[in-house]
Motif scaffolding. Structure first.
Motif, PDB file in Angstrom:
ATOM      1  N   ASN A  18       9.119  -9.966  15.069  1.00  0.00           N
ATOM      2  CA  ASN A  18       8.266  -9.248  14.127  1.00  0.00           C
ATOM      3  C   ASN A  18       9.107  -8.276  13.323  1.00  0.00           C
ATOM      4  O   ASN A  18       9.821  -7.456  13.891  1.00  0.00           O
ATOM      5  N   ASP A  19       9.019  -8.373  12.016  1.00  0.00           N
ATOM      6  CA  ASP A  19       9.688  -7.430  11.132  1.00  0.00           C
ATOM      7  C   ASP A  19       8.605  -6.640  10.405  1.00  0.00           C
ATOM      8  O   ASP A  19       7.731  -7.224   9.761  1.00  0.00           O
ATOM      9  N   VAL A  20       8.687  -5.341  10.507  1.00  0.00           N
ATOM     10  CA  VAL A  20       7.718  -4.477   9.847  1.00  0.00           C
ATOM     11  C   VAL A  20       8.484  -3.507   8.974  1.00  0.00           C
ATOM     12  O   VAL A  20       9.371  -2.799   9.450  1.00  0.00           O
ATOM     13  N   ARG A  21       8.124  -3.472   7.711  1.00  0.00           N
ATOM     14  CA  ARG A  21       8.736  -2.530   6.780  1.00  0.00           C
ATOM     15  C   ARG A  21       7.623  -1.735   6.116  1.00  0.00           C
ATOM     16  O   ARG A  21       6.669  -2.306   5.592  1.00  0.00           O
ATOM     17  N   VAL A  22       7.755  -0.433   6.139  1.00  0.00           N
ATOM     18  CA  VAL A  22       6.747   0.441   5.555  1.00  0.00           C
ATOM     19  C   VAL A  22       7.426   1.341   4.539  1.00  0.00           C
ATOM     20  O   VAL A  22       8.429   1.977   4.837  1.00  0.00           O
ATOM     21  N   THR A  23       6.873   1.366   3.347  1.00  0.00           N
ATOM     22  CA  THR A  23       7.378   2.240   2.305  1.00  0.00           C
ATOM     23  C   THR A  23       6.222   3.098   1.823  1.00  0.00           C
ATOM     24  O   THR A  23       5.238   2.583   1.307  1.00  0.00           O
ATOM     25  N   ASN A  24       6.339   4.404   2.023  1.00  0.00           N
ATOM     26  CA  ASN A  24       5.292   5.332   1.597  1.00  0.00           C
ATOM     27  C   ASN A  24       5.822   6.178   0.454  1.00  0.00           C
ATOM     28  O   ASN A  24       6.838   6.853   0.598  1.00  0.00           O
ATOM     29  N   ASN A  25       5.131   6.131  -0.656  1.00  0.00           N
ATOM     30  CA  ASN A  25       5.460   6.982  -1.798  1.00  0.00           C
ATOM     31  C   ASN A  25       4.237   7.814  -2.120  1.00  0.00           C
ATOM     32  O   ASN A  25       3.161   7.279  -2.349  1.00  0.00           O
ATOM     33  N   PHE A  26       4.402   9.138  -2.148  1.00  0.00           N
ATOM     34  CA  PHE A  26       3.291  10.031  -2.447  1.00  0.00           C
ATOM     35  C   PHE A  26       3.722  10.966  -3.568  1.00  0.00           C
ATOM     36  O   PHE A  26       4.742  11.642  -3.460  1.00  0.00           O
ATOM     37  N   THR A  27       2.954  10.967  -4.636  1.00  0.00           N
ATOM     38  CA  THR A  27       3.278  11.804  -5.780  1.00  0.00           C
ATOM     39  C   THR A  27       2.068  12.646  -6.128  1.00  0.00           C
ATOM     40  O   THR A  27       0.961  12.134  -6.229  1.00  0.00           O
TER      41      THR A  27
END
Length: 62
Positions: A18-27
């Motif tokens: 399992n590969d999990v990638r999370v990218t969170n961008n908050f502006t």
């Protein structure tokens, strides 16, 4: 980092990956308008506070 061991696919073995990638961008953008309008708003609030304080002092004296 730990080395990952690879297993050969054999019948009866279960190889799940399992590969999990999370990218969170908050502006957050706050636009208060012209500086002159902001200054007028703040000064208006201060003037109203001063007037209310003076009125309370006059009522206490009576």
């Amino acid at each position: 980092m730990k080395e990952l061991k690879e297993f050969n696919n054999q019948p009866g073995s279960n190889n799940n990956k399992n590969d999990v990638r999370v990218t969170n961008n908050f502006t957050l953008n706050i636009n208060l308008g012209d500086p002159l309008n902001l200054f007028a708003l703040i000064s208006g609030i201060i003037i109203v506070r001063i007037l209310v304080k003076k009125r309370k002092v006059k009522r206490k004296k009576m």
